[in-house]
Design a protein around this motif. Structure first.
Motif, PDB file in Angstrom:
ATOM      1  N   ASN A   5      -1.572   8.136   1.030  1.00  0.00           N
ATOM      2  CA  ASN A   5      -2.580   6.535   2.182  1.00  0.00           C
ATOM      3  C   ASN A   5      -1.269   5.806   2.072  1.00  0.00           C
ATOM      4  OD1 ASN A   5      -3.749   9.486   3.161  1.00  0.00           O
ATOM      5  ND2 ASN A   5      -5.861   8.773   2.101  1.00  0.00           N
ATOM      6  N   GLN A   7       0.760   4.297   0.411  1.00  0.00           N
ATOM      7  CA  GLN A   7       2.367   4.394   1.044  1.00  0.00           C
ATOM      8  C   GLN A   7       2.500   5.009   2.770  1.00  0.00           C
ATOM      9  OE1 GLN A   7       4.302   7.737  -2.111  1.00  0.00           O
ATOM     10  NE2 GLN A   7       4.458   6.073  -4.075  1.00  0.00           N
ATOM     11  N   THR A   8       1.819   5.517   2.858  1.00  0.00           N
ATOM     12  CA  THR A   8       1.854   5.597   4.592  1.00  0.00           C
ATOM     13  C   THR A   8       1.680   4.714   5.257  1.00  0.00           C
ATOM     14  OG1 THR A   8       1.539   7.414   4.076  1.00  0.00           O
ATOM     15  CG2 THR A   8       1.029   6.683   5.986  1.00  0.00           C
ATOM     16  N   ALA A   9       0.059   3.761   5.088  1.00  0.00           N
ATOM     17  CA  ALA A   9      -0.221   2.020   5.438  1.00  0.00           C
ATOM     18  C   ALA A   9       1.015   1.228   4.855  1.00  0.00           C
ATOM     19  CB  ALA A   9      -0.811   2.404   4.556  1.00  0.00           C
ATOM     20  N   GLN A  10       0.941   1.227   4.027  1.00  0.00           N
ATOM     21  CA  GLN A  10       2.357   0.050   3.594  1.00  0.00           C
ATOM     22  C   GLN A  10       3.707   0.520   4.712  1.00  0.00           C
ATOM     23  OE1 GLN A  10       3.572   0.804  -0.611  1.00  0.00           O
ATOM     24  NE2 GLN A  10       1.979  -0.886  -1.397  1.00  0.00           N
ATOM     25  N   GLU A  11       4.325   1.610   4.503  1.00  0.00           N
ATOM     26  CA  GLU A  11       5.264   1.748   5.624  1.00  0.00           C
ATOM     27  C   GLU A  11       5.262   1.937   6.766  1.00  0.00           C
ATOM     28  OE1 GLU A  11       6.332   6.237   4.762  1.00  0.00           O
ATOM     29  OE2 GLU A  11       6.642   5.778   2.446  1.00  0.00           O
ATOM     30  N   ILE A  12       4.005   2.081   7.207  1.00  0.00           N
ATOM     31  CA  ILE A  12       3.368   1.638   9.006  1.00  0.00           C
ATOM     32  C   ILE A  12       3.194   0.224   9.282  1.00  0.00           C
ATOM     33  CG2 ILE A  12       1.247   1.403  10.406  1.00  0.00           C
ATOM     34  CD1 ILE A  12       1.168   4.572   9.298  1.00  0.00           C
ATOM     35  N   LEU A  13       2.829  -0.463   7.647  1.00  0.00           N
ATOM     36  CA  LEU A  13       3.079  -2.044   7.775  1.00  0.00           C
ATOM     37  C   LEU A  13       4.470  -2.340   8.122  1.00  0.00           C
ATOM     38  CD1 LEU A  13       1.239  -4.883   7.776  1.00  0.00           C
ATOM     39  CD2 LEU A  13       1.211  -4.473   5.269  1.00  0.00           C
ATOM     40  N   ALA A  15       7.253  -1.156   8.410  1.00  0.00           N
ATOM     41  CA  ALA A  15       7.997  -0.885  10.105  1.00  0.00           C
ATOM     42  C   ALA A  15       7.777  -1.738  11.110  1.00  0.00           C
ATOM     43  CB  ALA A  15       7.992   1.226  10.380  1.00  0.00           C
ATOM     44  N   ASP A  16       6.109  -2.065  11.164  1.00  0.00           N
ATOM     45  CA  ASP A  16       6.265  -2.354  11.939  1.00  0.00           C
ATOM     46  C   ASP A  16       6.285  -3.777  12.535  1.00  0.00           C
ATOM     47  OD1 ASP A  16       4.225  -0.572  13.456  1.00  0.00           O
ATOM     48  OD2 ASP A  16       2.177  -1.474  12.522  1.00  0.00           O
ATOM     49  N   THR A  19      10.010  -4.110  13.369  1.00  0.00           N
ATOM     50  CA  THR A  19       9.892  -3.805  14.935  1.00  0.00           C
ATOM     51  C   THR A  19      10.138  -5.227  15.541  1.00  0.00           C
ATOM     52  OG1 THR A  19       9.422  -1.670  14.379  1.00  0.00           O
ATOM     53  CG2 THR A  19       9.399  -2.806  16.361  1.00  0.00           C
ATOM     54  N   GLU A  61       7.250  -6.699   0.365  1.00  0.00           N
ATOM     55  CA  GLU A  61       7.266  -5.424  -0.633  1.00  0.00           C
ATOM     56  C   GLU A  61       7.230  -4.722  -1.481  1.00  0.00           C
ATOM     57  OE1 GLU A  61      10.262  -1.838   1.273  1.00  0.00           O
ATOM     58  OE2 GLU A  61      10.823  -3.810   1.832  1.00  0.00           O
TER      59      GLU A  61
END
Length: 104
Positions: A5, A7-13, A15-16, A19, A61
């Motif tokens: 969770n 790692q997923t939150a970090q990756e989403i942040l 990626a956003d 973008t 990061e």
């Protein structure tokens, strides 16, 4: 599970944020059609801001990854060295959450 969770939150942040930087770069490219000193100054300011944002993103990061890895390592070490205390803490937290869930 918490590791996934986080790692997923970090990756989403990340990626956003990437973008956002890409969109700002597109905006900068679209302003190339504008003429005049003010437009050149605006493009320079936007470009400088994007450079700073990229640097901040890289530093953030790296920092998040280091802190996340340190926290996971510390947690894993604690659980491995104190398995029964970890089970007791998990049971207590589960019990409290169960109490809170049944009151609603």
């Amino acid at each position: 599970m918490a590791r996934v969770n986080a790692q997923t939150a970090q990756e989403i942040l990340m990626a956003d944020f990437q973008t956002l930087v890409a969109d700002a770069e597109k905006l900068l490219a679209h302003t190339a059609t504008l003429a005049g000193d003010q437009a050149d100054e605006l493009r320079d300011q936007i470009n400088e801001s994007l450079q700073q944002a990229r640097e901040t993103l890289k530093l953030t990061e790296e920092s998040l990854r280091e802190r996340g890895n340190a926290a996971m390592t510390a947690t894993e070490d604690y659980v491995q060295s104190n398995p029964w205390q970890s089970v007791g803490i998990a049971a207590g937290v589960g019990f409290l959450l169960g109490l809170l869930a049944t009151r609603r």
